[in-house]
Design a protein around this motif. Structure first.
Motif, PDB file in Angstrom:
ATOM      1  N   SER A   3      -3.797 -27.718   1.583  1.00  0.00           N
ATOM      2  CA  SER A   3      -2.354 -27.583   1.743  1.00  0.00           C
ATOM      3  C   SER A   3      -1.894 -28.569   2.785  1.00  0.00           C
ATOM      4  O   SER A   3      -2.643 -28.981   3.654  1.00  0.00           O
ATOM      5  CB  SER A   3      -1.980 -26.157   2.170  1.00  0.00           C
ATOM      6  OG  SER A   3      -2.507 -25.880   3.436  1.00  0.00           O
ATOM      7  N   GLN A  22      -2.039 -24.672   5.929  1.00  0.00           N
ATOM      8  CA  GLN A  22      -3.318 -24.000   5.801  1.00  0.00           C
ATOM      9  C   GLN A  22      -3.633 -23.154   7.022  1.00  0.00           C
ATOM     10  O   GLN A  22      -4.360 -22.175   6.944  1.00  0.00           O
ATOM     11  CB  GLN A  22      -4.410 -25.047   5.582  1.00  0.00           C
ATOM     12  CG  GLN A  22      -5.710 -24.467   5.086  1.00  0.00           C
ATOM     13  CD  GLN A  22      -6.689 -25.531   4.722  1.00  0.00           C
ATOM     14  OE1 GLN A  22      -6.515 -26.696   5.044  1.00  0.00           O
ATOM     15  NE2 GLN A  22      -7.762 -25.143   4.063  1.00  0.00           N
ATOM     16  N   LYS A  23      -3.140 -23.540   8.191  1.00  0.00           N
ATOM     17  CA  LYS A  23      -3.348 -22.764   9.409  1.00  0.00           C
ATOM     18  C   LYS A  23      -2.009 -22.191   9.858  1.00  0.00           C
ATOM     19  O   LYS A  23      -1.261 -22.822  10.600  1.00  0.00           O
ATOM     20  CB  LYS A  23      -3.962 -23.653  10.497  1.00  0.00           C
ATOM     21  CG  LYS A  23      -5.369 -24.122  10.154  1.00  0.00           C
ATOM     22  CD  LYS A  23      -5.954 -24.955  11.274  1.00  0.00           C
ATOM     23  CE  LYS A  23      -7.370 -25.407  10.927  1.00  0.00           C
ATOM     24  NZ  LYS A  23      -7.963 -26.237  11.991  1.00  0.00           N
ATOM     25  N   ASN A  55      -6.435 -13.471   3.704  1.00  0.00           N
ATOM     26  CA  ASN A  55      -6.770 -14.882   3.884  1.00  0.00           C
ATOM     27  C   ASN A  55      -6.313 -15.704   2.688  1.00  0.00           C
ATOM     28  O   ASN A  55      -5.831 -16.826   2.826  1.00  0.00           O
ATOM     29  CB  ASN A  55      -8.280 -15.052   4.078  1.00  0.00           C
ATOM     30  CG  ASN A  55      -8.687 -15.008   5.533  1.00  0.00           C
ATOM     31  OD1 ASN A  55      -7.867 -15.213   6.424  1.00  0.00           O
ATOM     32  ND2 ASN A  55      -9.947 -14.724   5.785  1.00  0.00           N
ATOM     33  N   LYS A  56      -6.476 -15.135   1.495  1.00  0.00           N
ATOM     34  CA  LYS A  56      -6.123 -15.863   0.275  1.00  0.00           C
ATOM     35  C   LYS A  56      -4.619 -16.100   0.160  1.00  0.00           C
ATOM     36  O   LYS A  56      -4.195 -17.028  -0.527  1.00  0.00           O
ATOM     37  CB  LYS A  56      -6.627 -15.111  -0.955  1.00  0.00           C
ATOM     38  CG  LYS A  56      -8.138 -15.150  -1.108  1.00  0.00           C
ATOM     39  CD  LYS A  56      -8.580 -14.458  -2.393  1.00  0.00           C
ATOM     40  CE  LYS A  56     -10.087 -14.534  -2.567  1.00  0.00           C
ATOM     41  NZ  LYS A  56     -10.536 -13.881  -3.823  1.00  0.00           N
ATOM     42  N   THR A  57      -3.813 -15.259   0.796  1.00  0.00           N
ATOM     43  CA  THR A  57      -2.359 -15.460   0.709  1.00  0.00           C
ATOM     44  C   THR A  57      -1.934 -16.751   1.387  1.00  0.00           C
ATOM     45  O   THR A  57      -0.933 -17.359   1.002  1.00  0.00           O
ATOM     46  CB  THR A  57      -1.593 -14.286   1.357  1.00  0.00           C
ATOM     47  OG1 THR A  57      -1.823 -14.292   2.778  1.00  0.00           O
ATOM     48  CG2 THR A  57      -2.013 -12.958   0.757  1.00  0.00           C
ATOM     49  N   GLY A  58      -2.674 -17.169   2.414  1.00  0.00           N
ATOM     50  CA  GLY A  58      -2.307 -18.378   3.151  1.00  0.00           C
ATOM     51  C   GLY A  58      -1.118 -18.206   4.071  1.00  0.00           C
ATOM     52  O   GLY A  58      -0.668 -19.165   4.689  1.00  0.00           O
ATOM     53  N   GLN A  61      -3.024 -16.014   9.580  1.00  0.00           N
ATOM     54  CA  GLN A  61      -4.397 -16.283   9.969  1.00  0.00           C
ATOM     55  C   GLN A  61      -5.074 -14.947  10.263  1.00  0.00           C
ATOM     56  O   GLN A  61      -4.756 -14.280  11.236  1.00  0.00           O
ATOM     57  CB  GLN A  61      -4.446 -17.196  11.202  1.00  0.00           C
ATOM     58  CG  GLN A  61      -5.856 -17.566  11.623  1.00  0.00           C
ATOM     59  CD  GLN A  61      -5.870 -18.433  12.870  1.00  0.00           C
ATOM     60  OE1 GLN A  61      -4.804 -18.752  13.410  1.00  0.00           O
ATOM     61  NE2 GLN A  61      -7.047 -18.810  13.327  1.00  0.00           N
ATOM     62  N   SER A 321       5.157 -22.923   1.741  1.00  0.00           N
ATOM     63  CA  SER A 321       3.901 -23.662   1.768  1.00  0.00           C
ATOM     64  C   SER A 321       3.701 -24.366   0.439  1.00  0.00           C
ATOM     65  O   SER A 321       3.923 -23.786  -0.626  1.00  0.00           O
ATOM     66  CB  SER A 321       2.729 -22.722   2.038  1.00  0.00           C
ATOM     67  OG  SER A 321       2.847 -22.135   3.310  1.00  0.00           O
ATOM     68  N   TYR A 323       0.880 -26.133  -1.936  1.00  0.00           N
ATOM     69  CA  TYR A 323      -0.567 -26.170  -2.123  1.00  0.00           C
ATOM     70  C   TYR A 323      -0.887 -27.116  -3.270  1.00  0.00           C
ATOM     71  O   TYR A 323      -0.234 -27.119  -4.303  1.00  0.00           O
ATOM     72  CB  TYR A 323      -1.114 -24.777  -2.447  1.00  0.00           C
ATOM     73  CG  TYR A 323      -1.142 -23.881  -1.242  1.00  0.00           C
ATOM     74  CD1 TYR A 323      -2.306 -23.645  -0.546  1.00  0.00           C
ATOM     75  CD2 TYR A 323       0.035 -23.279  -0.790  1.00  0.00           C
ATOM     76  CE1 TYR A 323      -2.325 -22.827   0.573  1.00  0.00           C
ATOM     77  CE2 TYR A 323       0.022 -22.458   0.332  1.00  0.00           C
ATOM     78  CZ  TYR A 323      -1.159 -22.235   1.000  1.00  0.00           C
ATOM     79  OH  TYR A 323      -1.171 -21.433   2.109  1.00  0.00           O
TER      80      TYR A 323
END
Length: 325
Positions: A3, A22-23, A55-58, A61, A321, A323
């Motif tokens: 991302s 991503q973060k 975590n997969k949702t992005g 954190q 976001s 991706y």
């Protein structure tokens, strides 16, 4: 999945906009759910599935379980007995996170369970999300509901595979087919049927479409060359007959020149036909090799949205976001 983060300033409902990549800026700690009527180890495993899905949702954190409990032990907190948002927020301050999730897994009967989950916003000390769900089934069905909750808590649409699990059931043949491992051997078989199909089957959408497009292009060019070659044949036969019947030198030379041009064109089209045919075979072979050896990209195209939107009413921030595969 990669991302990128892009900063853009604009107004949305008089709220500042932040774009999370991503973060993400926001962190979340999920505490082990309290088991009631089930084993503690089972509750821990089910809670871990919620962490994985967050975590997969992005969108946030997610702090891993070992780190959470290592920090709490260092601070002298050995047993968690929080029942109020304020107490949970204090734990969040200790962990230095933005959100804390707590909950209970309650076995009501042989095949009836209740999920009680709360997400507290640490800075405001307010429960941001609270959900109580009754699940008919087994522990696997609880996992499905928690995985869906992970996306709903972030105001995101869950992946299609999770929605299918909830709608059809985990054991439905269509769902099982979606979850079936996409092996190299199966990908190779599909690539043998037509270039690109094996790569797409393994989740490599862009290379698969490229192979498919190139193959169709070369097949089309080969067919066109064959058509042109065939179209030249009648003209050659006609002019050859006229050449054989000619008795005047000028006429003989004329038909010789015509036949030479036609032969040159036929030779060129035959060469093109060979080139395009070899290229089509080469693309087919490369597609088979790619389908077998390329790394699988699990569900990236089918189950992940390239653009995701969330809105946090407490920080008044909307996040977008992008991706890319």
């Amino acid at each position: 999945m990669k991302s990128i983060q892009i900063n853009i300033i604009f107004i949305l409902m008089s709220a500042p906009i932040s774009l999370w990549g991503q973060k993400p800026d926001n962190s979340i700690a999920v505490l082990d759910f309290k088991p009631v009527g089930i084993e503690r180890k089972q509750a821990e495993k089910i809670t871990e599935r919620l962490r994985i899905q967050l975590n997969k949702t992005g969108a946030v954190q997610q702090m891993n379980r070992k780190w959470i409990y290592d920090v709490l032990r260092r601070e002298g907190i050995k047993k968690i007995k929080c029942i109020t948002p304020e107490c949970t927020a204090d734990l969040g301050n200790t962990l230095d996170v933005n959100y804390v999730v707590t909950g209970e897994l309650i076995k009501e009967g042989d095949s009836t369970f209740t999920i009680d989950i709360n997400m507290v916003h640490v800075q405001s000390r307010i429960t941001k999300k609270s959900k109580r769900i009754t699940v008919e089934g087994d522990l696997g069905d609880i996992v499905v509901e928690l995985e869906l909750l992970a996306w709903n808590m972030m105001w995101l649409k869950p992946p299609e595979i999770l929605l299918a699990k909830q709608r059809l059931g985990r054991h439905d043949p269509d769902v099982v087919a979606m979850l079936k491992p996409r092996t190299r051997e199966d990908a190779l078989k599909r690539a043998m049927w037509f270039p690109g199909m094996g790569s797409i089957y393994r989740g490599n959408i862009v290379p698969g479409c490229a192979f498919m497009g190139l193959e169709l292009t070369f097949i089309g060019l080969a067919i066109d060359s064959q058509r042109k070659f065939s179209d030249l044949k009648p003209g050659r036969e006609d002019n050859l007959e006229k050449y054989r019947a000619a008795t005047i030198a000028d006429s003989i030379k004329k038909y010789v020149d015509i036949l030479d041009r036609i032969d040159a064109d036929m030779k060129n089209e035959n060469k093109n036909l060979l080139t395009y045919s070899v290229s089509a075979v080469g693309i087919w072979a490369l597609s088979m090799a790619h389908a077998y050896y390329a790394k699988q990209k699990k569900d990236e195209f089918a189950y992940f949205r390239p653009v995701r939107f969330t809105y946090d009413p407490f920080t008044k921030q909307a996040s977008i976001s992008w991706y890319f595969l």
